[in-house]
Design an enzyme around this catalytic site. Structure first.
Site, PDB file in Angstrom:
ATOM      1  N   HIS A 104       0.863  -1.182   0.000  1.00 23.14           N
ATOM      2  CA  HIS A 104       0.000   0.000   0.000  1.00 23.14           C
ATOM      3  C   HIS A 104       0.905   1.239   0.000  1.00 23.14           C
ATOM      4  CE1 HIS A 104      -4.246  -0.767  -0.085  1.00 23.14           C
ATOM      5  NE2 HIS A 104      -4.044  -1.872   0.594  1.00 23.14           N
ATOM      6  N   ASP A 109      -4.901   2.360   1.825  1.00 24.60           N
ATOM      7  CA  ASP A 109      -5.303   1.759   3.102  1.00 24.60           C
ATOM      8  C   ASP A 109      -5.861   2.827   4.054  1.00 24.60           C
ATOM      9  OD1 ASP A 109      -2.790   2.918   3.168  1.00 24.60           O
ATOM     10  OD2 ASP A 109      -1.862   1.389   4.427  1.00 24.60           O
ATOM     11  N   TYR A 299      -6.362   6.994 -18.117  1.00 23.60           N
ATOM     12  CA  TYR A 299      -7.335   7.826 -17.403  1.00 23.60           C
ATOM     13  C   TYR A 299      -7.353   9.244 -17.984  1.00 23.60           C
ATOM     14  CZ  TYR A 299      -7.177   4.244 -13.724  1.00 23.60           C
ATOM     15  OH  TYR A 299      -7.244   3.078 -13.008  1.00 23.60           O
ATOM     16  N   GLU A 373      -0.149   8.685  10.615  1.00 24.19           N
ATOM     17  CA  GLU A 373      -1.549   8.267  10.772  1.00 24.19           C
ATOM     18  C   GLU A 373      -2.391   9.321  11.493  1.00 24.19           C
ATOM     19  OE1 GLU A 373      -0.525   4.621  12.711  1.00 24.19           O
ATOM     20  OE2 GLU A 373      -1.101   3.417  10.959  1.00 24.19           O
TER      21      GLU A 373
END
Ligand code: NI
Length: 401
Positions: A104, A109, A299, A373
């Site tokens: 990740h 995540d 994309y 985090e």
């Protein structure tokens, strides 16, 4: 909003441990592409107990969790992509990937974790919502167009607006950066096979050598970008591979160039596509060779809707303080399948700063990417704030703005 910014941030802070737990679980078990059974199971487990209707994609691991507010109103999509990258992880994290060759490294995540916790937060405040929130848990962002699959299945047909966050490990913790208009590039690939005639390297006049033509074409492509493309509507064209030949004394029959094209408008994108065809065919023909051009359309440009972007930036300023919101001067040259959603629905993508405190910051897609985090608090709170403000009962219509 009936809830103050400080209260919203406090609630998001309380949800951080759950977000960390979910994020680490997904981080340890990264999955690639459109089928992400373990990730989806982790999401479903985390949404248990919430009053949500679950709409599952029939062809992928995509999932939409629908939260209905107390009163009718428009529908807002909030999105988290779920997939990892096919690459090794070289961090020292105790929860590093347990899957060889998968990591990740783009922070998806954390996107999943923030979105799941935003659902939990908003579940407590549905009495303040006039309308519907669709939490879009999306697979296959990294080259598999998972968002397009979900759109094609009709899972977002009733959407009136859409908002997504993407973490950015180089930005200061808890800051939001975005801009109206192009935020990310279109990413297309190309391959040019130059076909001549093989022969002995000592007697090039008996062959038709594709190698010098390939070299000339590399230079011509760079001149094309600087001379024919508007500097304020830029393109990046990189020839990243040249293949041709097998031995020092053999002229090969073919040589192949391939690479990537990044543009931030459809106009320049078309111009570059046409230019590659014209240059390849013209230069090859001038030397008596043939060029076979293959363009691989990726994309499209991710275009933030100006009105909705203003709205999202104002929401972020009220929530986090004006000093935490940055208007980016220019788009980034990466690409996103969120672009397909923004082609159908007015909305925006914003970057969320998660710069680590005690590690050298590494960008997304690095084998050493780590994120702070703690920044998920601002992410959870901003998802919720955008929903609470958009669905506050006032008529907001960005479609025609
Ligand atoms: Ni990403």
């Amino acid at each position: 909003m009936g809830i103050s910014s400080s209260e919203l941030l406090r609630e998001a802070q309380e949800l951080l441990p759950g977000a960390v737990k979910l994020r680490r679980r997904i981080h340890m078990h990264p999955e690639l592409g459109l089928e992400l059974p373990e990730t989806k199971a982790a999401v479903l487990e985390n949404l248990e107990g919430l009053d949500l209707q679950l709409l599952e994609s029939g062809t992928t691991s995509g999932l939409v969790a629908v939260l209905r507010g107390a009163r009718p109103g428009p529908t807002l999509v909030l999105r988290g992509d779920m997939d990892a990258l096919p690459m090794p992880e070289d961090t020292e994290l105790e929860f590093k990937s347990k899957v060889p060759g998968a990591m990740h490294a783009c922070g998806h995540d954390s996107h999943v974790a923030m979105l799941a916790q935003a659902a939990r937060l908003l579940d407590q405040h549905r009495d303040q919502l006039s309308g519907t929130v669709k939490f879009m848990f999306q697979p296959g962002e990294e080259g598999h167009a998972g968002a397009k699959h979900m759109l094609d299945e009709g899972l977002l047909d009733d959407a009136d607006a859409a908002f997504a966050l993407h973490i950015f490990p180089l930005l200061p913790l808890g800051t939001i950066a975005t801009r109206p208009g192009a935020i990310l590039a279109a990413a297309d690939g190309f391959s040019i096979e130059i076909v001549g005639k093989g022969g002995h390297a000592s007697m090039p006049h008996h062959a038709v050598d594709p190698i010098p033509v390939a070299c000339e074409l590399v230079q011509a492509l760079q001149s094309f970008v600087t001379r024919r493309v508007d500097a304020f509507d830029p393109a990046v064209l990189t020839v990243s591979q040249i293949q041709g030949g097998t031995a020092g004394n053999v002229i090969p029959e073919t040589a192949t160039l391939s690479g990537t094209i990044r543009t931030v408008s459809e106009r320049t994108r078309q111009r570059v596509h046409e230019g590659i065809q014209q240059l390849a065919k013209g230069i090859a023909a001038a030397h008596g060779l043939e060029a076979r051009v293959t363009l691989v359309t990726g994309y499209p440009v991710t275009l933030n809707h100006p009105g909705f972007t203003d709205f999202a930036m104002q929401t972020a300023r009220e929530l986090l303080g004006p000093e935490c919101v940055i208007e980016q001067p220019s788009p980034a040259m990466g690409a996103e399948d969120w672009s397909y959603v923004l082609q159908r629905v007015p909305g925006a993508m914003a970057f969320l700063g998660v710069r680590p405190e005690d590690a050298e910051p590494a960008p997304c897609h690095s084998n050493r990417m780590v994120l702070n985090e703690a920044g998920m608090v601002q992410g959870i709170a901003l998802h919720a704030a955008v929903a609470l403000r958009y669905l506050d009962g006032q008529a907001r219509n960005f479609a025609g703005a």
